[in-house]
Structure formats: C-alpha cells, structure tokens
Design an enzyme around this catalytic site. Structure first.
Site, mmCIF file in Angstrom:
data_model
loop_
_atom_site.group_PDB
_atom_site.id
_atom_site.type_symbol
_atom_site.label_atom_id
_atom_site.label_comp_id
_atom_site.label_asym_id
_atom_site.label_seq_id
_atom_site.Cartn_x
_atom_site.Cartn_y
_atom_site.Cartn_z
ATOM 1 N N GLY A 96 -17.062 10.303 0.602
ATOM 2 C CA GLY A 96 -16.395 9.064 0.198
ATOM 3 C C GLY A 96 -16.267 8.027 1.285
ATOM 4 O O GLY A 96 -15.247 7.343 1.382
ATOM 5 N N THR A 97 -17.310 7.885 2.108
ATOM 6 C CA THR A 97 -17.281 6.822 3.116
ATOM 7 C C THR A 97 -18.612 6.086 3.120
ATOM 8 O O THR A 97 -19.665 6.667 2.942
ATOM 9 C CB THR A 97 -16.957 7.377 4.531
ATOM 10 O OG1 THR A 97 -16.901 6.288 5.458
ATOM 11 C CG2 THR A 97 -17.953 8.411 4.988
ATOM 12 N N ARG A 122 0.838 -1.213 0.000
ATOM 13 C CA ARG A 122 0.000 0.000 0.000
ATOM 14 C C ARG A 122 0.869 1.257 0.000
ATOM 15 O O ARG A 122 0.522 2.282 -0.602
ATOM 16 C CB ARG A 122 -0.949 -0.016 1.206
ATOM 17 C CG ARG A 122 -2.028 -1.088 1.091
ATOM 18 C CD ARG A 122 -2.980 -1.084 2.267
ATOM 19 N NE ARG A 122 -3.784 0.134 2.310
ATOM 20 C CZ ARG A 122 -4.541 0.447 3.364
ATOM 21 N NH1 ARG A 122 -4.547 -0.339 4.438
ATOM 22 N NH2 ARG A 122 -5.277 1.540 3.358
ATOM 23 N N CYS A 179 13.688 0.015 15.645
ATOM 24 C CA CYS A 179 12.988 1.291 15.871
ATOM 25 C C CYS A 179 13.979 2.434 15.644
ATOM 26 O O CYS A 179 15.086 2.423 16.198
ATOM 27 C CB CYS A 179 12.478 1.326 17.310
ATOM 28 S SG CYS A 179 11.922 2.963 17.820
ATOM 29 N N CYS A 235 6.632 2.151 17.482
ATOM 30 C CA CYS A 235 7.404 1.121 18.177
ATOM 31 C C CYS A 235 6.635 0.674 19.416
ATOM 32 O O CYS A 235 6.271 1.507 20.253
ATOM 33 C CB CYS A 235 8.779 1.687 18.583
ATOM 34 S SG CYS A 235 9.735 0.555 19.599
ATOM 35 N N ALA A 250 -16.172 12.058 -6.379
ATOM 36 C CA ALA A 250 -15.676 13.139 -5.514
ATOM 37 C C ALA A 250 -15.033 14.262 -6.322
ATOM 38 O O ALA A 250 -15.193 15.446 -6.000
ATOM 39 C CB ALA A 250 -14.674 12.567 -4.513
ATOM 40 N N HIS A 284 -7.578 7.083 11.856
ATOM 41 C CA HIS A 284 -7.158 5.674 11.706
ATOM 42 C C HIS A 284 -5.662 5.552 11.501
ATOM 43 O O HIS A 284 -5.180 4.504 11.045
ATOM 44 C CB HIS A 284 -7.912 5.027 10.532
ATOM 45 C CG HIS A 284 -9.362 4.786 10.833
ATOM 46 N ND1 HIS A 284 -10.278 4.445 9.869
ATOM 47 C CD2 HIS A 284 -10.056 4.862 11.996
ATOM 48 C CE1 HIS A 284 -11.467 4.290 10.427
ATOM 49 N NE2 HIS A 284 -11.366 4.560 11.716
ATOM 50 N N GLU A 336 -22.418 6.835 -4.040
ATOM 51 C CA GLU A 336 -23.771 6.266 -3.860
ATOM 52 C C GLU A 336 -24.182 6.476 -2.413
ATOM 53 O O GLU A 336 -23.332 6.756 -1.561
ATOM 54 C CB GLU A 336 -23.736 4.775 -4.213
ATOM 55 C CG GLU A 336 -22.782 3.986 -3.338
ATOM 56 C CD GLU A 336 -22.329 2.665 -3.972
ATOM 57 O OE1 GLU A 336 -22.557 2.464 -5.174
ATOM 58 O OE2 GLU A 336 -21.726 1.871 -3.245
HETATM 59 N N1 APR Z 1 -16.128 9.410 -5.315
HETATM 60 C C1 APR Z 1 -16.890 9.456 -4.190
HETATM 61 N N2 APR Z 1 -17.197 8.366 -3.437
HETATM 62 C C2 APR Z 1 -16.683 7.191 -3.851
HETATM 63 C C3 APR Z 1 -15.882 7.062 -5.007
HETATM 64 C C4 APR Z 1 -15.605 8.238 -5.750
HETATM 65 N N3 APR Z 1 -14.860 8.207 -6.864
HETATM 66 N N4 APR Z 1 -15.555 5.744 -5.158
HETATM 67 C C5 APR Z 1 -16.119 5.085 -4.116
HETATM 68 N N5 APR Z 1 -16.810 5.948 -3.345
HETATM 69 C C6 APR Z 1 -17.567 5.670 -2.117
HETATM 70 C C7 APR Z 1 -18.275 4.338 -2.125
HETATM 71 O O1 APR Z 1 -19.576 4.483 -2.680
HETATM 72 C C8 APR Z 1 -18.336 4.014 -0.623
HETATM 73 O O2 APR Z 1 -19.499 4.586 -0.040
HETATM 74 O O3 APR Z 1 -16.631 5.612 -1.069
HETATM 75 C C9 APR Z 1 -17.100 4.710 -0.058
HETATM 76 C C10 APR Z 1 -15.983 3.749 0.276
HETATM 77 O O4 APR Z 1 -16.437 2.954 1.332
HETATM 78 P P1 APR Z 1 -15.405 1.946 2.033
HETATM 79 O O5 APR Z 1 -14.677 1.190 0.986
HETATM 80 O O6 APR Z 1 -16.180 1.218 3.086
HETATM 81 O O7 APR Z 1 -14.322 2.885 2.711
HETATM 82 P P2 APR Z 1 -14.473 3.694 4.071
HETATM 83 O O8 APR Z 1 -15.882 4.124 4.302
HETATM 84 O O9 APR Z 1 -13.442 4.763 4.062
HETATM 85 O O10 APR Z 1 -14.070 2.590 5.175
HETATM 86 C C11 APR Z 1 -13.999 3.039 6.506
HETATM 87 O O11 APR Z 1 -13.150 0.859 7.146
HETATM 88 O O12 APR Z 1 -11.803 -0.921 6.708
HETATM 89 C C12 APR Z 1 -11.926 0.233 7.453
HETATM 90 O O13 APR Z 1 -10.117 1.448 8.290
HETATM 91 C C13 APR Z 1 -10.814 1.190 7.122
HETATM 92 O O14 APR Z 1 -10.905 3.593 7.145
HETATM 93 C C14 APR Z 1 -11.541 2.432 6.642
HETATM 94 C C15 APR Z 1 -12.923 2.271 7.217
#
Ligand code: APR
Length: 234
Positions: free
Chosen positions: A175-176, A58, A135, A116, A220, A108, A204
């Site tokens: 974006g979450t 990553r 470390c 360490c 986004a 996060h 979505e």
């Molecule tokens: N623009 C906007 N939104 C987007 C795009 C984009 N181009 N591509 C994907 N998404 C949205 C998806 O629709 C989804 O709702 O981003 C979101 C991604 O969701 P996850 O993959 O669940 O990521 P996230 O919400 O950041 O996860 C939260 O889960 O695994 C843990 O620690 C990890 O920080 C992470 C946490």
C-alpha cells in the site's frame, strides 16, 4: 515457514479500506491540501493554527476507523511466525497496534502523539492540539506540535531500519506508491544485499514495481490475508 526475518513496509494504502485517505490517489489528501502548507516546518511556522486543524481533523477520522483484514493478517503473522516480523510503517495511524501487531517502527511518527519543541518530550495526545496547548511534561505553552515527520525532516528509526533491511530474507511492501524516500529506496537496498525475496502487494504497480521479484495486485484486504496464509502454511 520458509523465511526467518520478515520486514513489512506499509503505506497509506493498507489503511485505505479502513476509511483513512491516501495521499496521491485521485481523492487523496494532497489533492485537497497543499503539502507545503500542512506537512512542512515552514508551513507550520507560517500558520500553526491551520496545521493543527489539519491534524485535529485526521485524529477525529482515525477515532472512527478500525483495523481491516490486512492489519489483522500482519498481526497474526507476527503471532504465528517462529522467526521475526517487523512492520516498518510510513503511516501515522495506530491501526497496526490496534490490530495486535507489536513489533512496529513508525518512521513518519504518530498522529496520536505530540512533541514539545521546548523540552523535546513526546507524549500520547489523542485529542485536539492548539497553539496554546501546554506541554504535558514541562507545562510550557506554545511549543507543542504533532509528533509527525514533515517533508525536509529526518524520518525516525533509520539506523534500526537499515540493520533490519540488511539481514531480512523477505521484504514485503504494502500500500505505498513508492514516491517518498527513504522508504521508496528500501527495496533497492534489500536487492543490494542479494538474499531476500521481495514482494509488492498493492492496488496498482508502484513507482518501484520493477524492482520487486514478485507482485500481487489488488486491495490490501484481499491480497494481504491470502499472502499471509501462504506464509503461515508453508
Ligand atoms: N489496497 C492496497 N493498496 C492501495 C489501496 C488498497 N485498498 N488503496 C490505495 N492503494 C495504494 C495506491 O495504489 C498507492 O500506490 O496505496 C498507495 C498509496 O500511495 P500514497 O497515497 O502515495 O501513500 P504513501 O505511499 O503511503 O505515501 C508515502 O508520503 O505524503 C507522504 O508522509 C506521507 O507517509 C506518506 C508518504
């Protein structure tokens, strides 16, 4: 500018168009790896070399990624907004920093840092990590780990985040998927304080979509710059 104190929560979706994977989309990281193996203390204890490999890959990905228009728009908002703009990110990448945002809380943790477990120190570490890596602070080998919060561990900066949520007058989630707490609960906390406007900018509807007063769906790099332009021109 109508708002004085803006809190922006970001998730993997804001970095998707920079080429970094999300977690739960159809080609997301958790469709390729079992999170129990690479994102829990138990997984690290079971096979630290495998976990280091996962984060090393990553870090390489991140080196080739650049901030996109959404990261840049948030940095411009911070520069031009007369009030306060705080980015609370679930992401461990440094794209908000590289875009120019300064007021950031990585709840996060951060991929480009190590911690360490012997001396507790956190240090910048953009390269590969291995079990034997000493470390950089106490020089003891065998105790370093990615400075990333795993499932079952406490996120960072929660007292400060709670304070900011209690006084903000605009909460924007970008974006979450709203699957992971405590971040998924922030919009409900803001609604309880009863003053702030709440907006979801996402590809979505998230799990918590019904809790937002306003939603704008789309990538986004389209919806965030447009929303920021409206804020700045208001
Ligand atoms: N623009 C906007 N939104 C987007 C795009 C984009 N181009 N591509 C994907 N998404 C949205 C998806 O629709 C989804 O709702 O981003 C979101 C991604 O969701 P996850 O993959 O669940 O990521 P996230 O919400 O950041 O996860 C939260 O889960 O695994 C843990 O620690 C990890 O920080 C992470 C946490």
């Amino acid at each position: 500018m109508r708002y004085q104190r803006i809190v922006v929560l970001t998730g993997a979706g804001i970095s998707a168009e920079s080429g970094l994977g999300t977690f739960r989309d159809e080609d997301g990281l958790w469709t390729k790896y079992d999170l129990e193996d690479v994102a829990t203390p138990q997984g690290f204890a079971r096979d630290p070399a495998f976990v280091h490999e996962f984060y090393n890959a990553r870090r390489v990905n991140l080196r080739d990624a650049v901030p996109n228009a959404a990261h840049l728009a948030l940095a411009e908002l911070e520069r031009r907004h007369p009030g306060r703009v705080l980015v609370v990110t679930q992401n461990v990448d440094d794209l908000h920093e590289r875009a120019g945002s300064c007021n950031i809380l990585h709840m996060h943790g951060e991929l480009l840092k190590l911690r360490c477990e012997s001396c507790g120190q956190v240090a910048d570490w953009p390269g590969d990590l291995a079990i034997a890596t000493p470390c950089p602070t106490c020089a003891v080998p065998g105790y370093v780990r990615p400075h990333v919060v795993w499932f079952g561990e406490m996120p960072f900066h929660m007292p400060k985040i709670e304070l900011e949520l209690a006084v903000c007058d605009l909460f924007v989630s970008i974006g979450t998927s709203g699957n992971v707490y405590p971040a998924a609960g922030f919009v409900a906390e803001v609604r309880r304080q009863g003053r702030a406007h709440t907006v979801e900018l996402n590809l979505e509807p998230s799990e918590g979509a019904s809790l937002f007063a306003e939603a704008r769906l789309g990538p986004a790099t389209t919806v965030v710059p447009a929303f920021v332009r409206e804020l700045i021109e208001a």
